[in-house]
Scaffold this motif. Structure first.
Motif, PDB file in Angstrom:
ATOM      1  N   PHE A  77      36.195  40.936  36.865  1.00 44.24           N
ATOM      2  CA  PHE A  77      36.045  40.785  37.894  1.00 44.24           C
ATOM      3  C   PHE A  77      37.638  40.471  38.509  1.00 44.24           C
ATOM      4  CE2 PHE A  77      32.206  36.957  37.889  1.00 44.24           C
ATOM      5  CZ  PHE A  77      31.249  37.933  38.141  1.00 44.24           C
ATOM      6  N   MET A  78      38.659  39.894  37.603  1.00 41.36           N
ATOM      7  CA  MET A  78      40.281  39.805  37.781  1.00 41.36           C
ATOM      8  C   MET A  78      40.620  41.919  38.357  1.00 41.36           C
ATOM      9  SD  MET A  78      42.033  37.668  37.801  1.00 41.36           S
ATOM     10  CE  MET A  78      43.884  37.812  38.003  1.00 41.36           C
ATOM     11  N   GLY A  79      40.076  42.760  37.991  1.00 40.81           N
ATOM     12  CA  GLY A  79      39.958  43.382  38.603  1.00 40.81           C
ATOM     13  C   GLY A  79      39.892  43.926  39.734  1.00 40.81           C
ATOM     14  N   VAL A  80      39.432  42.624  40.481  1.00 39.10           N
ATOM     15  CA  VAL A  80      38.417  43.457  41.354  1.00 39.10           C
ATOM     16  C   VAL A  80      38.903  42.357  42.419  1.00 39.10           C
ATOM     17  CG1 VAL A  80      36.913  44.028  43.372  1.00 39.10           C
ATOM     18  CG2 VAL A  80      37.238  45.270  41.294  1.00 39.10           C
ATOM     19  N   SER A  82      40.926  38.467  42.018  1.00 38.83           N
ATOM     20  CA  SER A  82      41.384  36.643  41.328  1.00 38.83           C
ATOM     21  C   SER A  82      40.744  35.641  42.052  1.00 38.83           C
ATOM     22  CB  SER A  82      43.173  36.510  41.460  1.00 38.83           C
ATOM     23  OG  SER A  82      43.239  36.430  43.207  1.00 38.83           O
ATOM     24  N   HIS A  83      39.896  35.230  42.899  1.00 38.88           N
ATOM     25  CA  HIS A  83      39.140  34.680  43.652  1.00 38.88           C
ATOM     26  C   HIS A  83      37.639  34.051  42.820  1.00 38.88           C
ATOM     27  CE1 HIS A  83      38.447  32.207  47.356  1.00 38.88           C
ATOM     28  NE2 HIS A  83      37.558  32.133  47.525  1.00 38.88           N
ATOM     29  N   LEU A  84      37.134  35.647  42.747  1.00 40.30           N
ATOM     30  CA  LEU A  84      35.695  35.434  42.203  1.00 40.30           C
ATOM     31  C   LEU A  84      36.397  34.807  41.182  1.00 40.30           C
ATOM     32  CD1 LEU A  84      33.394  36.297  42.348  1.00 40.30           C
ATOM     33  CD2 LEU A  84      33.906  38.640  41.546  1.00 40.30           C
ATOM     34  N   ASP A  85      37.161  35.806  39.945  1.00 42.14           N
ATOM     35  CA  ASP A  85      37.213  35.397  38.960  1.00 42.14           C
ATOM     36  C   ASP A  85      37.781  33.844  38.825  1.00 42.14           C
ATOM     37  OD1 ASP A  85      38.500  35.892  36.055  1.00 42.14           O
ATOM     38  OD2 ASP A  85      40.141  35.165  37.094  1.00 42.14           O
ATOM     39  N   SER A  86      38.302  33.138  39.491  1.00 41.88           N
ATOM     40  CA  SER A  86      38.632  31.681  39.363  1.00 41.88           C
ATOM     41  C   SER A  86      37.873  31.031  39.463  1.00 41.88           C
ATOM     42  CB  SER A  86      39.766  31.149  40.775  1.00 41.88           C
ATOM     43  OG  SER A  86      40.400  30.154  40.226  1.00 41.88           O
ATOM     44  N   ARG A 348      51.997  39.641  41.787  1.00 37.61           N
ATOM     45  CA  ARG A 348      51.874  39.138  41.947  1.00 37.61           C
ATOM     46  C   ARG A 348      50.894  37.851  41.829  1.00 37.61           C
ATOM     47  NH1 ARG A 348      49.793  37.126  46.917  1.00 37.61           N
ATOM     48  NH2 ARG A 348      49.496  39.561  48.120  1.00 37.61           N
ATOM     49  N   GLN A 349      49.643  38.170  41.605  1.00 41.39           N
ATOM     50  CA  GLN A 349      48.490  37.875  40.034  1.00 41.39           C
ATOM     51  C   GLN A 349      49.272  37.664  38.837  1.00 41.39           C
ATOM     52  OE1 GLN A 349      44.851  40.127  41.445  1.00 41.39           O
ATOM     53  NE2 GLN A 349      44.876  38.807  43.635  1.00 41.39           N
ATOM     54  N   ALA A 350      49.424  38.952  38.798  1.00 39.87           N
ATOM     55  CA  ALA A 350      50.129  38.922  37.092  1.00 39.87           C
ATOM     56  C   ALA A 350      51.454  37.816  36.266  1.00 39.87           C
ATOM     57  CB  ALA A 350      50.908  40.420  36.653  1.00 39.87           C
TER      58      ALA A 350
END
Length: 376
Positions: A77-80, A82-86, A348-350
């Motif tokens: 998920f996080m590879g695509v 961050s919203h979905l991952d969270s 930014r997400q990292a």
């Protein structure tokens, strides 16, 4: 010794990829939002993936929550997005205390809906003056008219404003407890936090003379810290999985660029310094992935006893992700600096990953403390 994922985990991975690919066209839009993206939520609901966050008894997929399954899904998920991952991760993080210590009524009321992503939970720990030092919280409950009276405020709470309930960490006499607070309870209010460099659904929650029944307690009085640690023991390692997925996405983008762009008469990927950065990045990702999978595998049976291994995985993977993304931007030169690009979003997400669910410095302190205890 076999280091490959078992077929069941490969199936979770396949399902996760299918869902991630289905929302890829709205990922950039969703990742720029600080409120729930309806398209992402609908896709998660239709996928049934949230069932991994709830035991089978209450509508989940497995007999008990499996940290390795969550890990491999978050990596995808996080590879695509961050919203979905969270959104996926918080279904478990916000409800786990109910799973392990909630009353029969609490579990029956909330967990089946969590499994379907029909309701969204939030875990309310952090306060304006209490971050890593959770024992410094001021939010408290006191006995009141046969029930409980809750007062205090929480800060930077994920899902705040969108959550249907708050699993809230509070002072309770000489100790700490957890209480379940429905979001529509009188006296509960939410204000947006300052926007982060990587947009995220966040808010500050105020509890002003909130009246609760004694049945709002999760577990026994004084169990609060144990429930926080139990949640971290299961879900901290999944942050490492997400960090691996983010770094992998950055590396693949850098490979595509350096393989196709020529300088000095040959592809960038074949120039010495660039090829070295590619090799270092791949090696570091694989190191972090192995550490993460091992820690998640250990956490399946004894999450609390193996918390330091989860901490090591989270520390290593989040630090690695920042280094790899930065290195990938260097390889891409000016193309890695373009505003609105995938690489800018990953950069930014990292950065926040080294802070939330245990900052790198706090994790190092805990890891060192454990090491000192176990060496004879």
């Amino acid at each position: 010794m076999n280091f490959d994922l078992d077929p069941e985990y490969l199936e979770y991975q396949r399902e996760a990829r299918e869902l991630a690919q289905s929302i890829e066209h709205i990922a950039f839009e969703a990742d720029a939002m600080n409120e729930i993206h309806p398209g992402i939520l609908q896709a998660l609901q239709e996928s049934g993936m949230s069932s991994l966050m709830v035991p089978k008894q209450y509508g989940g997929r497995l007999d008990k929550i499996d940290p390795l399954a969550i890990c491999v899904v978050r990596e995808v998920f996080m590879g695509v997005s961050s919203h979905l991952d969270s959104l996926f991760a918080l279904q478990g993080i916000g409800s786990y205390a109910i799973t392990v210590a909630g009353s029969d009524e609490q579990r029956a009321t909330w967990l089946p809906a969590i499994a379907k992503a029909e309701v969204l939970p939030a875990l309310a720990l952090t306060e304006p003056e209490a971050g890593s030092d959770l024992k410094a919280i001021l939010t408290e409950i006191v006995p009141h008219e046969g029930g409980l009276l809750l007062n205090g405020s929480k800060a930077f709470i994920s899902n705040a404003g969108s959550a249907n309930f708050y699993v809230t960490f509070v002072k309770d006499g000489p100790g700490f407890s957890m209480v379940l607070v429905p979001a529509d309870t009188e006296g509960v209010s939410v204000t947006p936090t300052d926007e982060l460099i990587a947009p995220h659904v966040l808010g500050d929650v105020e509890f002003k003379n909130v009246k609760l029944p004694t049945s709002a307690r999760i577990g026994a009085p004084g169990d609060g810290l144990d429930l926080v640690l139990s949640t971290l023991a299961v879900f901290r390692v999944s942050v490492a999985g997400a960090a691996v997925g983010l770094a992998q996405a950055a590396l693949e983008e850098a490979v595509r660029h350096t393989r196709s762009r020529e300088q000095f008469g040959r592809p960038l990927s074949k120039l010495g310094p660039v090829s070295q950065m590619l090799a270092d990045s791949w090696t570091e990702i694989e190191m972090a992935r192995l550490l993460t999978y091992r820690a998640a595998f250990m956490a399946r049976s004894e999450p609390a006893a193996t918390l330091q291994h989860s901490s090591m995985a989270k520390l290593a993977a989040s630090e690695m992700a920042s280094k790899v993304v930065d290195r990938c931007i260097q390889m891409m030169g000016r193309f890695g600096l373009v505003k609105g690009s995938l690489m800018e979003r990953l950069y930014r997400q990292a950065r926040p990953m080294r802070i939330y669910e245990g900052s790198s410095e706090v994790l190092r302190t805990g890891i060192a403390r454990e090491l000192i205890k176990i060496v004879p």
